[in-house]
Scaffold this motif. Structure first.
Motif, PDB file in Angstrom:
ATOM      1  N   VAL A   1      -4.143  12.396   9.978  1.00  0.00           N
ATOM      2  CA  VAL A   1      -5.140  11.025   9.481  1.00  0.00           C
ATOM      3  C   VAL A   1      -4.111  10.285   8.864  1.00  0.00           C
ATOM      4  CG1 VAL A   1      -7.020  10.702   8.113  1.00  0.00           C
ATOM      5  CG2 VAL A   1      -7.146  12.843   9.275  1.00  0.00           C
ATOM      6  N   THR A   2      -3.501  10.530   7.888  1.00  0.00           N
ATOM      7  CA  THR A   2      -2.796   9.565   7.014  1.00  0.00           C
ATOM      8  C   THR A   2      -1.734   8.546   7.857  1.00  0.00           C
ATOM      9  OG1 THR A   2      -1.317  11.103   6.235  1.00  0.00           O
ATOM     10  CG2 THR A   2      -2.942  10.501   4.772  1.00  0.00           C
ATOM     11  N   TRP A   3      -1.132   9.451   9.001  1.00  0.00           N
ATOM     12  CA  TRP A   3      -0.077   8.613   9.790  1.00  0.00           C
ATOM     13  C   TRP A   3      -0.885   7.880  10.677  1.00  0.00           C
ATOM     14  CZ3 TRP A   3       3.847   6.084  10.683  1.00  0.00           C
ATOM     15  CH2 TRP A   3       4.508   5.974  11.686  1.00  0.00           C
TER      16      TRP A   3
ATOM     17  N   VAL B   1       5.934   1.240   9.571  1.00  0.00           N
ATOM     18  CA  VAL B   1       5.479   1.927   8.236  1.00  0.00           C
ATOM     19  C   VAL B   1       7.019   2.346   7.760  1.00  0.00           C
ATOM     20  CG1 VAL B   1       4.181   3.830   7.400  1.00  0.00           C
ATOM     21  CG2 VAL B   1       3.167   2.532   9.192  1.00  0.00           C
ATOM     22  N   GLU B   2       6.979   2.195   6.523  1.00  0.00           N
ATOM     23  CA  GLU B   2       8.175   2.959   5.723  1.00  0.00           C
ATOM     24  C   GLU B   2       7.730   4.454   5.313  1.00  0.00           C
ATOM     25  OE1 GLU B   2      11.100   2.893   1.830  1.00  0.00           O
ATOM     26  OE2 GLU B   2       9.392   1.141   2.004  1.00  0.00           O
ATOM     27  N   ILE B   3       8.398   5.293   6.052  1.00  0.00           N
ATOM     28  CA  ILE B   3       8.058   6.749   5.533  1.00  0.00           C
ATOM     29  C   ILE B   3       8.918   7.191   4.808  1.00  0.00           C
ATOM     30  CG2 ILE B   3       7.906   9.283   6.920  1.00  0.00           C
ATOM     31  CD1 ILE B   3       7.275   7.582   9.365  1.00  0.00           C
ATOM     32  N   CYS B   4       8.414   7.984   3.495  1.00  0.00           N
ATOM     33  CA  CYS B   4       9.383   8.273   2.656  1.00  0.00           C
ATOM     34  C   CYS B   4       9.172   9.955   2.125  1.00  0.00           C
ATOM     35  CB  CYS B   4       9.122   7.541   1.119  1.00  0.00           C
ATOM     36  SG  CYS B   4       9.479   5.872   1.379  1.00  0.00           S
ATOM     37  N   GLN B   5      10.367  10.670   2.088  1.00  0.00           N
ATOM     38  CA  GLN B   5      10.099  11.996   1.863  1.00  0.00           C
ATOM     39  C   GLN B   5       9.517  12.145   0.260  1.00  0.00           C
ATOM     40  OE1 GLN B   5      10.022  15.591   1.960  1.00  0.00           O
ATOM     41  NE2 GLN B   5      11.656  15.130   3.218  1.00  0.00           N
ATOM     42  N   TRP B   6       8.524  12.860  -0.069  1.00  0.00           N
ATOM     43  CA  TRP B   6       8.073  12.951  -1.379  1.00  0.00           C
ATOM     44  C   TRP B   6       8.960  13.896  -2.120  1.00  0.00           C
ATOM     45  CZ3 TRP B   6       2.031  13.487  -2.189  1.00  0.00           C
ATOM     46  CH2 TRP B   6       1.662  13.730  -3.560  1.00  0.00           C
ATOM     47  N   PRO B   7       9.869  13.278  -3.111  1.00  0.00           N
ATOM     48  CA  PRO B   7      10.824  14.500  -3.476  1.00  0.00           C
ATOM     49  C   PRO B   7      10.283  15.186  -4.828  1.00  0.00           C
ATOM     50  CG  PRO B   7      11.346  12.181  -4.233  1.00  0.00           C
ATOM     51  CD  PRO B   7       9.962  12.230  -3.429  1.00  0.00           C
ATOM     52  N   GLN B   8      10.840  16.419  -5.014  1.00  0.00           N
ATOM     53  CA  GLN B   8      10.325  17.000  -6.107  1.00  0.00           C
ATOM     54  C   GLN B   8      10.782  16.287  -7.563  1.00  0.00           C
ATOM     55  OE1 GLN B   8      12.074  21.017  -6.329  1.00  0.00           O
ATOM     56  NE2 GLN B   8      10.462  21.921  -5.048  1.00  0.00           N
ATOM     57  N   GLN B   9      11.915  15.728  -7.705  1.00  0.00           N
ATOM     58  CA  GLN B   9      12.462  14.668  -8.625  1.00  0.00           C
ATOM     59  C   GLN B   9      12.053  13.206  -8.156  1.00  0.00           C
ATOM     60  OE1 GLN B   9      13.921  15.849 -11.338  1.00  0.00           O
ATOM     61  NE2 GLN B   9      13.546  13.676 -12.054  1.00  0.00           N
ATOM     62  N   TRP B  10      10.923  12.672  -8.789  1.00  0.00           N
ATOM     63  CA  TRP B  10      10.433  11.467  -8.516  1.00  0.00           C
ATOM     64  C   TRP B  10      11.500  10.278  -8.742  1.00  0.00           C
ATOM     65  CZ3 TRP B  10       6.964  10.335  -5.099  1.00  0.00           C
ATOM     66  CH2 TRP B  10       6.572   9.049  -4.854  1.00  0.00           C
TER      67      TRP B  10
ATOM     68  N   TRP C   1       0.930  -1.255   0.073  1.00  0.00           N
ATOM     69  CA  TRP C   1      -0.128  -0.101  -0.014  1.00  0.00           C
ATOM     70  C   TRP C   1       0.798   1.312   0.016  1.00  0.00           C
ATOM     71  CZ3 TRP C   1      -5.596   0.269   1.642  1.00  0.00           C
ATOM     72  CH2 TRP C   1      -6.195  -0.892   1.732  1.00  0.00           C
ATOM     73  N   ASP C   2       0.509   2.295  -0.654  1.00  0.00           N
ATOM     74  CA  ASP C   2       1.399   3.455  -0.794  1.00  0.00           C
ATOM     75  C   ASP C   2       0.240   4.381  -0.535  1.00  0.00           C
ATOM     76  OD1 ASP C   2       3.804   2.846  -1.283  1.00  0.00           O
ATOM     77  OD2 ASP C   2       3.642   3.119  -3.292  1.00  0.00           O
ATOM     78  N   ILE C   3       0.465   5.321   0.347  1.00  0.00           N
ATOM     79  CA  ILE C   3      -0.337   6.470   0.952  1.00  0.00           C
ATOM     80  C   ILE C   3       0.287   7.597   0.646  1.00  0.00           C
ATOM     81  CG2 ILE C   3      -1.536   7.595   2.619  1.00  0.00           C
ATOM     82  CD1 ILE C   3      -1.668   4.918   4.093  1.00  0.00           C
ATOM     83  N   PHE C   4      -0.150   8.718  -0.186  1.00  0.00           N
ATOM     84  CA  PHE C   4       0.406   9.980  -0.479  1.00  0.00           C
ATOM     85  C   PHE C   4      -0.206  11.284   0.134  1.00  0.00           C
ATOM     86  CE2 PHE C   4       1.562   7.267  -3.912  1.00  0.00           C
ATOM     87  CZ  PHE C   4       2.735   7.922  -4.248  1.00  0.00           C
ATOM     88  N   CYS C   5       0.534  11.971   0.890  1.00  0.00           N
ATOM     89  CA  CYS C   5      -0.022  13.127   1.723  1.00  0.00           C
ATOM     90  C   CYS C   5       0.892  14.352   1.635  1.00  0.00           C
ATOM     91  CB  CYS C   5       0.206  12.599   3.325  1.00  0.00           C
ATOM     92  SG  CYS C   5      -0.255  13.675   4.400  1.00  0.00           S
TER      93      CYS C   5
ATOM     94  N   LYS D   1       8.941  17.972   8.364  1.00  0.00           N
ATOM     95  CA  LYS D   1       9.344  18.725   9.558  1.00  0.00           C
ATOM     96  C   LYS D   1       7.874  18.848  10.630  1.00  0.00           C
ATOM     97  CE  LYS D   1      12.017  21.009  11.089  1.00  0.00           C
ATOM     98  NZ  LYS D   1      12.989  20.769  11.981  1.00  0.00           N
ATOM     99  N   SER D   2       6.807  19.036   9.679  1.00  0.00           N
ATOM    100  CA  SER D   2       5.309  19.015  10.430  1.00  0.00           C
ATOM    101  C   SER D   2       5.259  17.850  11.033  1.00  0.00           C
ATOM    102  CB  SER D   2       4.282  19.680   9.430  1.00  0.00           C
ATOM    103  OG  SER D   2       4.379  20.848   9.099  1.00  0.00           O
ATOM    104  N   PHE D   3       5.626  16.746  10.276  1.00  0.00           N
ATOM    105  CA  PHE D   3       5.359  15.417  10.755  1.00  0.00           C
ATOM    106  C   PHE D   3       6.131  14.950  12.075  1.00  0.00           C
ATOM    107  CE2 PHE D   3       5.111  10.609   8.922  1.00  0.00           C
ATOM    108  CZ  PHE D   3       4.654  10.078  10.189  1.00  0.00           C
ATOM    109  N   GLU D   4       7.166  15.659  12.104  1.00  0.00           N
ATOM    110  CA  GLU D   4       8.221  15.411  13.145  1.00  0.00           C
ATOM    111  C   GLU D   4       7.426  15.836  14.584  1.00  0.00           C
ATOM    112  OE1 GLU D   4      12.672  16.655  14.705  1.00  0.00           O
ATOM    113  OE2 GLU D   4      11.896  17.761  13.151  1.00  0.00           O
TER     114      GLU D   4
END
Length: 377
Positions: A20-22, A65-74, A5-9, A44-47
């Motif tokens: 909610v997503t966490w 859960v694997e938490i991934c930074q959503w980068p500008q360069q995918w 499952w991938d969740i995008f926030c 930072k807000s997640f922290e």
């Protein structure tokens, strides 16, 4: 093999969407044995919600859960079996291409904001055909049958009831925040956006014959509290008294501790979506400061929820609570409606407990999502 499952926030207004997503990601991993990646654009807000998060890392694991930074360069990643696009955030184009390239299709879900509006149950689960052979489905949390339900971890209400039945557990938790409540004082939590109604509400509590102790977690409403107190600053731990009202600033706590804060209080003023749902599970009377939307779309959501929430109340009690919510969300005077709420307190408290039990009789959001996927494959 576990389903992936991938969740995008996308983080909006600091905490609501990531809150909610966490919660959802943690519950899916803990209770449904799926592999979850949570893509977040603002660590930072997640922290603030989960201090163990390290914003500098591109990938890290917490609570299964694997938490991934959503980068500008995918990056080049394989699309998951289930893809959740939370609250209208847009999937990266390269990720959509990876979805289209899968040998077996992915289930693509648009997780919508919570609403009690009548049209929600008719739109829940409907498909929305997309280009490149993809199709996504609308998934609506909600309060009635034929919606996706509310986020609720297994055993949550039993843990709350055990905590509220244990005065020593409550005392110890409040003491950990530096809070001591005077005997007989009503304890109120206040988590809100900026609000012009605050001064009048505080005036009413200060003039009351019975004592009230208000706990204010760090947040946007502190500026209004500071103005009412006429002080230069408000640091964590600050305690001020005026008449029958004690106001105390407490730290911004992680999610699990915030549940305990809500469970400890007799009345909870909350904002947005995540704290709004958690206050309902607290089983105590509450006041919702809804997030403002363009063209007053939020007002329809507020009224739709109120219509359901006060349905079992007497006309007088229901009107008192409705008037309080309307005044708070319009920046109007609250003294009269607060006085009438206090007159109906036992009925409002019973209704709050019964409402939580009614909602808990329905499937929770994570379970509903998993069942939707099983029915789809």
């Amino acid at each position: 093999m576990k389903a992936s499952w991938d969740i995008f926030c996308c983080v909006v207004d600091n905490f609501g969407d990531i809150g909610v997503t966490w919660r959802l990601a943690r519950q899916l991993a803990a209770e449904h044995d799926v592999a979850v990646r949570l893509w977040v654009d603002d660590l930072k807000s997640f922290e603030r919600l989960w201090p163990a998060v390290q914003p500098s890392l591109a990938s890290q694991r917490h609570e299964g859960v694997e938490i991934c930074q959503w980068p500008q360069q995918w990056p080049a990643v394989q699309a998951a079996d289930v893809v959740i696009e939370a609250f209208g955030c847009k999937l990266p184009a390269d990720y959509r291409a990876a979805m289209a390239a899968r040998p077996a299709p992915a289930l693509w879900l648009n997780l919508e904001y919570l609403s009690a509006e009548g049209w929600v149950s008719g739109c829940h689960g409907l498909p929305s055909p997309q280009p490149d052979r993809l199709q996504k489905y609308f998934f609506f949390p909600g309060f009635v049958e034929k919606t996706g339900g509310l986020l609720r971890e297994s055993g949550l209400l039993a843990r709350r009831q055990a905590f509220q039945a244990d005065p020593e557990a409550r005392r110890a938790f409040l003491a950990s925040l530096g809070v001591t409540v005077a005997p007989g004082a009503r304890l109120v939590s206040l988590f809100a956006y900026e609000n012009a109604s605050l001064a009048g509400w505080f005036d009413a509590m200060a003039a009351d014959a019975s004592p009230t102790h208000v706990l204010v977690p760090q947040g946007r409403v502190l500026g209004d509290v500071q103005a009412w107190l006429a002080v230069d600053e408000l640091a964590v731990g600050a305690v001020h008294r005026r008449g029958a009202l004690t106001v105390q600033v407490v730290p911004f706590v992680r999610q699990d501790q915030y549940d305990l804060l809500l469970w400890s209080c007799d009345f909870n003023a909350v904002r947005g979506e995540d704290s709004f749902v958690r206050a309902q599970w607290a089983g105590q009377p509450l006041l919702w400061h809804i997030y403002e939307q363009e063209e007053y779309a939020h007002w329809e959501k507020l009224e739709a929820f109120l219509a359901l929430y006060v349905e079992a109340l007497s006309p007088a009690a229901g009107q008192a609570l409705t008037d309080l919510w309307r005044a708070w969300n319009q920046g109007l005077a609250m003294a009269d409606s607060w006085r009438r709420v206090l007159e109906h307190w036992p009925e409002l408290a019973a209704n709050a407990r019964q409402w939580g039990e009614k909602q808990a009789a329905q499937p929770d959001l994570a379970t509903a999502l998993v069942q939707f996927y099983r029915n789809w494959i």
